[in-house]
Design an enzyme around this catalytic site. Structure first.
Site, PDB file in Angstrom:
ATOM      1  N   SER A   1       0.796  -1.219   0.000  1.00  0.00           N
ATOM      2  CA  SER A   1       0.000   0.000   0.000  1.00  0.00           C
ATOM      3  C   SER A   1       0.834   1.278   0.000  1.00  0.00           C
ATOM      4  O   SER A   1       1.644   1.481  -0.900  1.00  0.00           O
ATOM      5  CB  SER A   1      -0.931  -0.042   1.199  1.00  0.00           C
ATOM      6  OG  SER A   1      -1.903   0.958   1.094  1.00  0.00           O
ATOM      7  N   HIS A   2       0.717   2.074   1.047  1.00  0.00           N
ATOM      8  CA  HIS A   2       1.397   3.375   1.093  1.00  0.00           C
ATOM      9  C   HIS A   2       2.813   3.260   1.654  1.00  0.00           C
ATOM     10  O   HIS A   2       3.484   4.271   1.831  1.00  0.00           O
ATOM     11  CB  HIS A   2       0.598   4.326   1.970  1.00  0.00           C
ATOM     12  CG  HIS A   2       0.440   3.790   3.362  1.00  0.00           C
ATOM     13  ND1 HIS A   2      -0.404   2.750   3.653  1.00  0.00           N
ATOM     14  CD2 HIS A   2       1.053   4.110   4.511  1.00  0.00           C
ATOM     15  CE1 HIS A   2      -0.309   2.469   4.942  1.00  0.00           C
ATOM     16  NE2 HIS A   2       0.567   3.278   5.489  1.00  0.00           N
ATOM     17  N   ASP A  62      -2.204   6.592  -3.353  1.00  0.00           N
ATOM     18  CA  ASP A  62      -1.091   5.832  -2.770  1.00  0.00           C
ATOM     19  C   ASP A  62      -0.677   4.660  -3.661  1.00  0.00           C
ATOM     20  O   ASP A  62      -1.188   4.496  -4.776  1.00  0.00           O
ATOM     21  CB  ASP A  62      -1.434   5.357  -1.347  1.00  0.00           C
ATOM     22  CG  ASP A  62      -2.405   4.201  -1.331  1.00  0.00           C
ATOM     23  OD1 ASP A  62      -3.211   4.082  -2.278  1.00  0.00           O
ATOM     24  OD2 ASP A  62      -2.379   3.397  -0.380  1.00  0.00           O
ATOM     25  N   ASP A  99      -1.255   1.440  -3.918  1.00  0.00           N
ATOM     26  CA  ASP A  99      -2.229   0.517  -4.503  1.00  0.00           C
ATOM     27  C   ASP A  99      -3.546   1.188  -4.873  1.00  0.00           C
ATOM     28  O   ASP A  99      -4.534   0.508  -5.155  1.00  0.00           O
ATOM     29  CB  ASP A  99      -2.468  -0.670  -3.557  1.00  0.00           C
ATOM     30  CG  ASP A  99      -3.040  -0.242  -2.222  1.00  0.00           C
ATOM     31  OD1 ASP A  99      -2.764   0.884  -1.776  1.00  0.00           O
ATOM     32  OD2 ASP A  99      -3.791  -1.034  -1.616  1.00  0.00           O
ATOM     33  N   ASP A 123      -5.832   3.008  -3.221  1.00  0.00           N
ATOM     34  CA  ASP A 123      -7.044   3.129  -2.412  1.00  0.00           C
ATOM     35  C   ASP A 123      -7.081   4.403  -1.565  1.00  0.00           C
ATOM     36  O   ASP A 123      -8.116   4.754  -1.021  1.00  0.00           O
ATOM     37  CB  ASP A 123      -7.287   1.868  -1.560  1.00  0.00           C
ATOM     38  CG  ASP A 123      -6.108   1.506  -0.678  1.00  0.00           C
ATOM     39  OD1 ASP A 123      -5.068   2.181  -0.734  1.00  0.00           O
ATOM     40  OD2 ASP A 123      -6.235   0.508   0.074  1.00  0.00           O
ATOM     41  N   ARG A 124      -5.964   5.129  -1.467  1.00  0.00           N
ATOM     42  CA  ARG A 124      -5.975   6.385  -0.699  1.00  0.00           C
ATOM     43  C   ARG A 124      -5.984   7.597  -1.623  1.00  0.00           C
ATOM     44  O   ARG A 124      -5.508   7.516  -2.753  1.00  0.00           O
ATOM     45  CB  ARG A 124      -4.710   6.494   0.163  1.00  0.00           C
ATOM     46  CG  ARG A 124      -4.620   5.451   1.227  1.00  0.00           C
ATOM     47  CD  ARG A 124      -3.395   5.701   2.065  1.00  0.00           C
ATOM     48  NE  ARG A 124      -3.359   4.722   3.142  1.00  0.00           N
ATOM     49  CZ  ARG A 124      -2.803   4.927   4.315  1.00  0.00           C
ATOM     50  NH1 ARG A 124      -2.187   6.068   4.564  1.00  0.00           N
ATOM     51  NH2 ARG A 124      -2.827   3.997   5.240  1.00  0.00           N
ATOM     52  N   LYS A 142     -11.525   1.054   0.024  1.00  0.00           N
ATOM     53  CA  LYS A 142     -11.518   2.480  -0.245  1.00  0.00           C
ATOM     54  C   LYS A 142     -11.024   2.696  -1.672  1.00  0.00           C
ATOM     55  O   LYS A 142     -10.373   1.826  -2.242  1.00  0.00           O
ATOM     56  CB  LYS A 142     -10.691   3.234   0.785  1.00  0.00           C
ATOM     57  CG  LYS A 142      -9.288   2.708   1.011  1.00  0.00           C
ATOM     58  CD  LYS A 142      -8.684   3.337   2.265  1.00  0.00           C
ATOM     59  CE  LYS A 142      -7.228   2.973   2.450  1.00  0.00           C
ATOM     60  NZ  LYS A 142      -7.038   1.857   3.383  1.00  0.00           N
TER      61      LYS A 142
END
Ligand code: VG1
Ligand code: CO
Length: 539
Positions: free
Chosen positions: A112-113, A276, A278, A280-281, A375
């Site tokens: 992710s992030h 981010d 992946d 989702d942010r 998200k």
């Protein structure tokens, strides 16, 4: 040919807030990734007839891991895998494909992030048939399995060519390689009014989208530049790179600073956003203006009628506990059901599946709706563009009008990183023990009204989760303490501070929160226990 390989188990494969997240070098240890995957397959049990979605954010080791995953799935009797071309799928795109094809689950290879590369982090997110990441009771079982495994199964064969779209076969298992972007774009077209957004850009509206060299570049190029007509070059850092080009793909004021600086410069566009690793942010910016994620969720909820998919009305709305109370005021004004859940998107899944909520969000730059069970960064950007198109107002005007209507929650998160795990655990345990004694205590201008751990009782599956400690003050302000569950080493203490004002709308957040920050440090004895007087990251 199927091979059974003997392995010694690992005892550190417990999933955190967003799946399993480790240093890349840890995941590259012999049989480490295989051990974890086999533990998942063993936990699912009978895999005959089952189909899964597979993708990743393109970070270092993704290609190797995906080939292993494919061969292990085949050897374990999986019927079919749907894989994003070249192994790419954003987390929201994966959730969409999983739901659309009614598959049994999905894997996103991403931390992710967190930064990527050989010296960065690697991760695996596992979703089940709900389209969302698995509940704790299942991840606990996987962890138990991972600790006792003695062998794993893998198919012995050549690597699969993932650049080629279409169907192929591996050890009797079907693989379908799909375009990672097509279905996602189709879904967005079914939610938003693309015609209205095209007009916005045709009338000269400008934006910059920073994909941070991670997975959203191809999605953003296609949607903003090709479909909606934003100027060529509006999407920057658009090519996914294994090390994210050295960037830390965490879209906030610290790690996306070049974008923030650009928006404060004379060249600034009307609007800017970042996603981010992946996808989702999201971070939303106007000209020299930052929207806190907590406000973003509240503003999106207050404007649900600006987007076709929600015009007929929405179910309720939910936020994670540390997220500011802004959305609570919107829910109450608009008579929407309202929920507060522990940190982590998986807690929204039951509420969506039972039609209790439509929108949800977290202070950590996450916003989304029941169109999927993760998200969704680009969804949030399209939502903001829709509000702008419908109102003709700027990001700053929209946000300031929102504050005039509902008051403003000043909100900042302070992260204390890189402390030994024991120090973090002890700080939290001792603080929890002291909570009952805090009531009535005075810290500068603030008097504690209530102090307790946060406990969530899921109304659908009746599970109970305890996560974080809340200290409330008589003026409605709040300090929340939590340990991060996404780090790959050591402990990170997160301190979330919120102060509400009905009429003081133009203060500087850090200045508005100085007194509460000092209280937060004193209450948890942060300097004495960690040696830190300031946070490492402030967002
Ligand atoms: C962080 C955020 C949390 C988010 C999680 C996964 O968790 O605070 O809100 O759901 O990351 O996000 P933690 O436990 O470190 O505070 V993502 O974009 O990594 O899937
Ligand atoms: Co993410």
């Amino acid at each position: 040919m199927i091979k059974v390989i003997a392995t010694t188990p690992y005892d550190d494969q417990k999933m955190g807030t967003g799946g399993l997240r480790k240093k890349t070098k840890v995941v590259m240890q012999p049989n480490y990734f295989e051990n974890f995957m086999q533990a998942i397959f063993n936990t699912i049990g009978d895999l005959k007839g089952k189909t899964f979605v597979v993708g990743g954010d393109g970070r270092y080791f993704n290609d190797t891991a995906i080939q292993k995953l494919i061969k292990m799935a085949a050897a374990n009797g999986v019927k079919k895998l749907i894989v994003g071309q070249n192994g790419f799928l954003s987390t929201p795109a994966s959730s969409n494909i999983l739901l659309k094809n009614k598959t049994d689950g999905g894997f996103v290879l991403s931390a992710s992030h967190n930064p990527g590369g050989l010296d960065g982090d690697f991760g695996i997110k596992y979703a089940n048939e709900t389209g969302g990441q698995i509940p704790t009771k299942i991840s606990d079982k996987i962890f138990e399995n991972a600790k006792v495994l003695t062998e794993y199964k893998i198919c012995d064969g050549p690597d699969v060519d993932l650049s080629k779209l279409g169907r192929q076969e591996v050890c009797g298992m079907e693989i379908e390689v799909i375009d990672p972007v097509d279905d996602y774009v189709a879904m967005m077209k079914g939610i938003f009014d693309f015609e209205a957004l095209r007009k916005l850009f045709a009338n000269g509206f400008t934006m910059r989208f920073d994909a941070m060299n991670a997975v959203t570049g191809p999605y953003a190029r296609r949607i903003f530049e090709q479909e909606l007509g934003a100027a060529k070059g509006s999407v920057i850092n658009a090519k996914p790179l294994p090390d994210f080009g050295g960037l830390h793909p965490d879209p906030n004021m610290v790690h996306a600073k070049p974008l923030v600086d650009f928006m404060a410069s004379p060249e600034a566009t009307d609007f800017a956003a970042a996603n981010d690793g992946d996808g989702d942010r999201n971070m939303i910016l106007g000209k020299n203006f930052f929207v806190t994620p907590s406000d973003s969720l509240a503003i999106i909820t207050d404007n649900y009628d600006k987007v076709p998919a929600y015009q007929k009305g929405i179910y309720g709305v939910a936020k994670s506990m540390p997220t500011s109370t802004a959305v609570e005021r919107v829910a109450s004004a608009r008579h929407l059901d309202y929920y507060e859940v522990p940190t982590g998107w998986k807690y929204f899944v039951n509420l969506m599946d039972s039609n209790r909520i439509t929108f949800s969000g977290e202070e950590s730059f996450g916003t989304g709706s029941s169109h999927i069970r993760e998200k969704d960064g680009i969804w949030a950007v399209l939502f903001w563009l829709s509000i702008i198109a419908a109102t003709g107002k700027s990001v700053q005007e929209i946000t300031e009008e929102f504050w005039h209507k509902y008051g403003r929650s000043y909100y900042v998160r302070f992260d204390f990183e890189g402390m030994p795990t024991e120090v973090g655990d002890k700080l939290m345990a001792d603080l929890e023990n002291r909570l009952p004694s805090l009531k009535g205590k005075v810290y500068g201008d603030y008097t504690v009204s209530e102090a307790a751990p946060f406990v969530y009782n899921d109304p659908v599956d009746h599970s109970s989760t305890k996560n974080g400690l809340i200290v409330k003050f008589t003026d409605g302000s709040r300090i929340v303490y939590r340990l991060s569950g996404t780090g790959s080493s050591g402990a990170t203490l997160r301190v979330y501070i919120e102060r509400y004002s009905k009429d003081q709308l133009n203060g500087d957040p850090l200045k508005m929160l100085t007194g509460l920050f000092n209280a937060a440090m004193e209450i948890a004895e942060v300097p004495e226990r960690t040696g830190k007087h300031q946070a490492d990251v402030v967002t």
